[in-house]
Design a protein around this motif. Structure first.
Motif, short mmCIF file in Angstrom:
data_model
loop_
_atom_site.label_atom_id
_atom_site.label_comp_id
_atom_site.label_asym_id
_atom_site.label_seq_id
_atom_site.Cartn_x
_atom_site.Cartn_y
_atom_site.Cartn_z
N GLY A 1 118.69 74.45 -3.33
CA GLY A 1 119.98 73.83 -3.56
C GLY A 1 119.83 72.64 -4.49
O GLY A 1 118.74 72.37 -5.01
N THR A 2 120.92 71.92 -4.73
CA THR A 2 120.83 70.72 -5.54
C THR A 2 119.97 69.70 -4.80
O THR A 2 119.82 69.77 -3.57
N ARG B 1 121.02 67.64 3.68
CA ARG B 1 121.26 68.67 4.70
C ARG B 1 120.08 69.63 4.78
O ARG B 1 120.20 70.83 4.50
N THR C 1 120.65 66.73 -3.95
CA THR C 1 121.44 66.07 -2.91
C THR C 1 121.62 66.96 -1.70
O THR C 1 121.49 66.50 -0.55
N GLU C 2 121.91 68.25 -1.92
CA GLU C 2 122.12 69.18 -0.80
C GLU C 2 120.86 69.30 0.05
O GLU C 2 120.93 69.24 1.29
#
Length: 398
Positions: A239-240, A247, A242-243
């Motif tokens: 994912g990115t 998370r 940040t993701e």
């Protein structure tokens, strides 16, 4: 580090080098597996890299990231699965027929050649006329902000300058995909941090699809459009930055990609996207100094029954010393240790009711430092708790 014959020989996609930035091309791996003797290095790995993205393969030694890069480069061939670049299958093609560029950890520059000759090497092997090579080298030197350095020897260049020369040599042949094997690993810390921004800026300007192998979490978060966390030959999460950071799906991802506090819980009630949980101590006993339950969002791929046990993760910077809010989970503890990190105080706080210590990062400018032995109250918002999936089965990789 990848070891191979020079990958640039014959790697140009045509007889002429690019006068414009290379076209972005997608890359895909579908069901790729690789075994070395009794060791399963990759297990049914599938990965799609969008055109123009820089994807970081991140994981510890032995996770399979280097094997993945070698398969993309054509230095190894998969036992199962397919590899496609721009929709064209290249699974069994040799490196010089894949149209790739590559930057090695030690750059693999030729010490007996000048900077210009190093940059032009792939063009010369592709049969590009000398006059055209010179024009393209001049453009590359301008692009990497080293105009006028063409006649210098490699030994006269700093580490950061050598890194730029290696990058110019990789992209001058207009590759479909750029592969980066620990590209900043040979640099010292300060130079490495500066080059992270420079390399990412150049990659974005060119719009070239790139895959980077690294074990450096900060490097992956800083440079990539997408982070792929690997372990035991599998992709655990993609994912990115940040993701993946905010998370994490599993305990391994949470602890590998930065620091994380892991707290056990028992499930009280489950709803479609929510869990009501009771935080437990390290021995599995319910805590006595917290609300009986708290509600947390989840995206689990499995159904939990009441009474089931699990774990939640929370980043140290999400914990607060004092200043609790009405819905916070709160617990009392004692400062065990403090480390000053310039902008932050990093604390280790003993929490008797949890039977463990937790990490708390606090901005240094916002509060005075607390020394060892100081009693504190620490609070967590349930919104900052991330419910973790069970770890997948483990296997060997390299």
């Amino acid at each position: 580090m990848l070891q191979s014959a020079n990958p640039f020989s014959g790697s140009a996609t045509s007889a002429a080098a690019p006068a414009v930035p290379p076209r972005s091309q997608p890359l895909s791996l579908d069901g790729v597996s690789k075994r070395f003797g009794a060791t399963m290095a990759l297990q049914q790995l599938s990965l799609d890299v969008r055109a123009g993205d820089l994807v970081a393969l991140l994981g510890p030694s032995g996770c399979g990231k280097t094997t993945t890069l070698r398969l993309i480069a054509g230095f190894e061939f998969p036992d199962t699965g397919t590899i496609r670049i721009a929709g064209r299958e290249v699974t069994n093609l040799p490196p010089n027929r894949r149209g790739l560029g590559m930057v090695f950890q030690n750059y693999s520059l030729f010490p007996h050649l000048s900077v210009a000759e190093n940059i032009a090497f792939g063009l010369r092997m592709a049969g590009v006329p000398k006059r055209e090579r010179a024009a393209h080298v001049t453009r590359m030197l301008d692009l990497i902000r080293l105009p006028g350095y063409g006649e210098r020897r490699i030994a006269q260049m700093s580490g950061g300058q050598q890194q730029r020369v290696a990058l110019a040599r990789a992209i001058v042949t207009n590759p479909s995909v750029l592969l980066l094997d620990e590209p900043l690993g040979a640099l010292d810390k300060n130079l490495r941090e500066n080059m992270q921004f420079e390399l990412k800026s150049l990659q974005s300007k060119l719009g070239i699809t790139s895959v980077m192998v690294t074990h450096d979490q900060e490097e992956a978060l800083t440079m990539s459009d997408r982070v792929v966390v690997m372990n035991h030959g599998r992709i655990l999460q993609s994912g990115t930055p940040t993701e993946v950071y905010d998370r994490p799906r599993t305990r391994f991802v949470a602890e590998f990609l930065g620091a994380a506090n892991i707290l056990p819980f028992a499930l009280v009630r489950a709803e479609q996207n929510w869990l009501d949980i009771a935080i437990r101590d390290a021995r599995g006993e319910e805590r006595t100094d917290a609300p009986p339950t708290c509600r947390v969002a989840h995206a689990l791929n499995r159904t939990l029954a009441a009474g089931a046990c699990g774990e939640v993760a929370v980043r140290p910077e999400k914990l607060r010393v004092g200043d609790p809010r009405p819905d916070d989970i709160r617990f009392d503890g004692v400062v065990a240790a403090r480390v000053f990190r310039g902008s932050q105080h990093a604390y280790r706080i003993e929490v008797p009711s949890l039977g463990q210590t937790v990490s708390v990062y606090q901005q240094a400018a916002r509060a005075a430092a607390l020394e060892a032995g100081h009693p504190v109250s620490v609070s967590i918002s349930p919104d900052d708790l991330v419910v973790l999936e069970a770890e997948p089965g483990e296997g060997d990789a390299r």
